[in-house]
Design an enzyme around this catalytic site. Structure first.
Site, PDB file in Angstrom:
ATOM      1  N   ASP A   1      -3.180 -18.111   0.343  1.00 33.93           N
ATOM      2  CA  ASP A   1      -4.017 -18.902  -0.437  1.00 33.93           C
ATOM      3  C   ASP A   1      -4.808 -19.968   0.265  1.00 33.93           C
ATOM      4  O   ASP A   1      -5.866 -20.187   0.186  1.00 33.93           O
ATOM      5  CB  ASP A   1      -3.363 -19.383  -1.748  1.00 33.93           C
ATOM      6  CG  ASP A   1      -1.956 -20.144  -1.662  1.00 33.93           C
ATOM      7  OD1 ASP A   1      -1.457 -20.140  -0.403  1.00 33.93           O
ATOM      8  OD2 ASP A   1      -1.609 -20.790  -2.446  1.00 33.93           O
TER       9      ASP A   1
ATOM     10  N   ASP B   1     -12.382  -8.939   4.124  1.00 34.53           N
ATOM     11  CA  ASP B   1     -13.537  -8.814   3.350  1.00 34.53           C
ATOM     12  C   ASP B   1     -14.267 -10.371   3.060  1.00 34.53           C
ATOM     13  O   ASP B   1     -15.212 -10.534   3.271  1.00 34.53           O
ATOM     14  CB  ASP B   1     -13.262  -8.101   2.161  1.00 34.53           C
ATOM     15  CG  ASP B   1     -13.567  -6.757   2.029  1.00 34.53           C
ATOM     16  OD1 ASP B   1     -13.527  -6.084   2.833  1.00 34.53           O
ATOM     17  OD2 ASP B   1     -14.257  -6.346   0.882  1.00 34.53           O
TER      18      ASP B   1
ATOM     19  N   LYS C   1       3.185 -15.124   2.237  1.00 31.04           N
ATOM     20  CA  LYS C   1       3.235 -16.058   0.769  1.00 31.04           C
ATOM     21  C   LYS C   1       4.587 -16.394   0.717  1.00 31.04           C
ATOM     22  O   LYS C   1       5.234 -15.638  -0.089  1.00 31.04           O
ATOM     23  CB  LYS C   1       2.727 -15.202  -0.204  1.00 31.04           C
ATOM     24  CG  LYS C   1       2.624 -15.746  -1.684  1.00 31.04           C
ATOM     25  CD  LYS C   1       1.428 -16.880  -1.725  1.00 31.04           C
ATOM     26  CE  LYS C   1       1.627 -17.619  -2.935  1.00 31.04           C
ATOM     27  NZ  LYS C   1       0.864 -18.935  -3.120  1.00 31.04           N
TER      28      LYS C   1
ATOM     29  N   ASP D   1      -6.303  -6.998   4.097  1.00 31.77           N
ATOM     30  CA  ASP D   1      -7.573  -6.188   3.418  1.00 31.77           C
ATOM     31  C   ASP D   1      -8.321  -7.375   2.516  1.00 31.77           C
ATOM     32  O   ASP D   1      -9.618  -7.416   3.108  1.00 31.77           O
ATOM     33  CB  ASP D   1      -6.844  -5.332   2.246  1.00 31.77           C
ATOM     34  CG  ASP D   1      -8.255  -4.524   1.583  1.00 31.77           C
ATOM     35  OD1 ASP D   1      -9.043  -3.995   2.226  1.00 31.77           O
ATOM     36  OD2 ASP D   1      -8.229  -4.646   0.292  1.00 31.77           O
TER      37      ASP D   1
ATOM     38  N   TYR E   1       0.774  -1.109  -0.094  1.00 27.34           N
ATOM     39  CA  TYR E   1      -0.077   0.004   0.105  1.00 27.34           C
ATOM     40  C   TYR E   1       0.736   1.374  -0.073  1.00 27.34           C
ATOM     41  O   TYR E   1       0.327   2.350  -0.440  1.00 27.34           O
ATOM     42  CB  TYR E   1      -0.845  -0.229   1.453  1.00 27.34           C
ATOM     43  CG  TYR E   1      -2.082  -0.590   1.044  1.00 27.34           C
ATOM     44  CD1 TYR E   1      -2.230  -1.855   0.878  1.00 27.34           C
ATOM     45  CD2 TYR E   1      -3.496   0.098   1.144  1.00 27.34           C
ATOM     46  CE1 TYR E   1      -3.590  -2.582   0.536  1.00 27.34           C
ATOM     47  CE2 TYR E   1      -4.689  -0.327   1.123  1.00 27.34           C
ATOM     48  CZ  TYR E   1      -4.512  -1.706   0.729  1.00 27.34           C
ATOM     49  OH  TYR E   1      -6.007  -2.288   0.662  1.00 27.34           O
TER      50      TYR E   1
HETATM   51  C1  IPM Z   1     -10.233  -1.217   3.895  1.00 29.16           C
HETATM   52  C2  IPM Z   1     -10.662  -0.495   2.635  1.00 29.16           C
HETATM   53  C3  IPM Z   1      -9.624   0.550   2.304  1.00 29.16           C
HETATM   54  C4  IPM Z   1      -8.304  -0.347   2.169  1.00 29.16           C
HETATM   55  C5  IPM Z   1      -9.575   1.417   0.972  1.00 29.16           C
HETATM   56  C6  IPM Z   1     -11.023   2.171   1.079  1.00 29.16           C
HETATM   57  C7  IPM Z   1      -8.475   2.044   0.982  1.00 29.16           C
HETATM   58  O1  IPM Z   1     -10.879  -1.165   1.643  1.00 29.16           O
HETATM   59  O2  IPM Z   1     -10.495  -0.356   4.803  1.00 29.16           O
HETATM   60  O3  IPM Z   1     -10.518  -2.244   3.641  1.00 29.16           O
HETATM   61  O4  IPM Z   1      -8.005  -0.972   1.185  1.00 29.16           O
HETATM   62  O5  IPM Z   1      -7.681  -0.402   3.155  1.00 29.16           O
HETATM   63 MG    MG Z   2     -10.886  -3.222   2.468  1.00 27.72          MG
END
Ligand code: IPM
Ligand code: MG
Length: 359
Positions: free
Chosen positions: A225, A253, A193, A249, A144
């Site tokens: 993975d 999700d 990884k 990240d 990042y």
């Molecule tokens: C998160 C989001 C952010 C990230 C984006 C909006 C930059 O996806 O907080 O998980 O990738 O960190």
């Molecule tokens: Mg995110």
């Protein structure tokens, strides 16, 4: 500064951000009226909203306010107006710069199921019941924040992002993850990884070294993975996960499928000093904005993390967790969970439940 003063900076951001931050602040105000925390707040622009106002996704005034806050509550950033390859500034940059400026190197993302939540998960109930995970995501390093470039040569266009970690960056997040594991089930899964990436091999080495100071914690290493698969079919066997910025990240999700909706998952971002930042893990959901459809629970649960960790109010945090669970158990929820309630209807029921829980 008066040490009893508790100043919250609200950063609504984009899309559904204003609606959910409003919900979080309503809950904080209710608790403040009841328990006299001495809260004050100010609201600032970040993300696309800030670009539209000032040209910058993180105006200096927003950053200054955050630096002086006890804690920051952020909604979401992301705006289709700036989501194109030509965009010179992007809303997301506001959040990334804020994390970096406040040195919030660890992002804590709890994922927990309850009896009542099993029906929301697309996964079989027996796979998700009893899941209680804490994902610790490194937040201010890795790909990042590494060098990036774009260019073109005789074979066409190229682009590059660099994933770099220093041992210090790995050590501090690993130490935090081990300490968190110590107060839980004492298991840490470090995800990398290392079969391909140098940065992951260093990650693995350093986490193994830090483990020497945490001999009571069981450490395992897992490739990202295979961890992605394990989250779907055996998340029950995991306790705390520590991983790099991008892997965290993605995996967090993914873990929303365990809980049933991204709209339920909160997060806390911590550095070595205050302020900490609290935000739902979901995005700005522009298609839902302004319609009262946003699920406020991820933000309300982020407020609970704030109460516990920044406002010294663990009891109220537990009461709020209970009120959230009772509201969901009563079937009061937004459409992402198959419900028919609006954002504000959910907030009102959470407040009613709080009234009873705190009675
Ligand atoms: C998160 C989001 C952010 C990230 C984006 C909006 C930059 O996806 O907080 O998980 O990738 O960190
Ligand atoms: Mg995110």
């Amino acid at each position: 500064m008066d040490s009893s003063r508790k100043h919250i900076v609200l950063l609504p951001g984009d899309g559904i951000g204003p609606e959910i931050v409003q919900a979080g602040w309503q809950v904080l105000q209710w608790l403040d009226a009841r328990f006299e925390f001495g809260l004050s707040s100010e609201t600032h622009a970040v993300g696309g909203a800030a670009i539209a106002e000032t040209g910058s996704p993180l105006p200096a005034s927003t950053l200054e306010a955050c630096k002086g806050a006890t804690a920051v509550l952020l909604g979401a950033v992301g705006d289709p107006r700036y989501d194109n390859p030509q965009a010179e500034v992007r809303p997301e940059q506001g959040l990334l710069t804020l994390r970096q400026e406040l040195q919030l190197f660890a992002n804590i993302r709890p994922v927990k199921t309850s009896e009542g939540s099993l029906r929301w998960s697309p996964l079989k109930p027996e796979r998700v019941e009893g899941v209680d995970l804490l994902i610790v995501r490194e937040l201010t390093g890795g790909i990042y924040f590494g060098d990036r470039a774009r260019g073109s040569d005789e074979s066409g266009r190229w682009a590059q992002d660099t994933m770099r970690y220093s041992e210090g960056e790995i050590q501090r997040v690993a130490r935090l993850a081990f300490s968190l594991a110590r107060s839980r089930r004492k298991k840490l899964t470090s995800v990398d990884k290392a079969n391909v990436l140098h940065s992951s091999r260093l990650w693995r080495e350093v986490v193994t070294e830090v483990h020497k100071d945490f001999a009571d914690i069981t450490l395992e290493h897992q490739l990202v993975d295979s961890c992605a698969m394990r989250l779907i079919d055996d998340a029950q066997s995991m306790d705390v996960i520590v991983t790099s910025n991008m892997f965290g990240d993605i995996l967090s999700d993914e873990s929303a499928a365990i809980a049933g909706s991204l709209g339920l998952l909160p997060s806390a971002s911590w550095g070595s000093a205050a302020p900490a930042l609290y935000e739902p893990i979901h995005g700005s959901a522009p298609a839902l904005a302004g319609k009262g459809l946003a699920n406020p629970m991820a933000t309300i649960s982020s407020v609970s993390l704030m109460l516990r960790h920044s406002l010294n109010a663990a009891e109220q945090a537990s009461a709020l967790d209970r009120a959230v669970a009772l509201t969901l158990d009563a079937g009061v929820c937004t459409p992402d969970l198959g419900g028919h309630s609006s954002t504000q209807e959910v907030v009102q029921v959470v407040l009613q439940q709080l009234e009873e829980v705190c009675a």
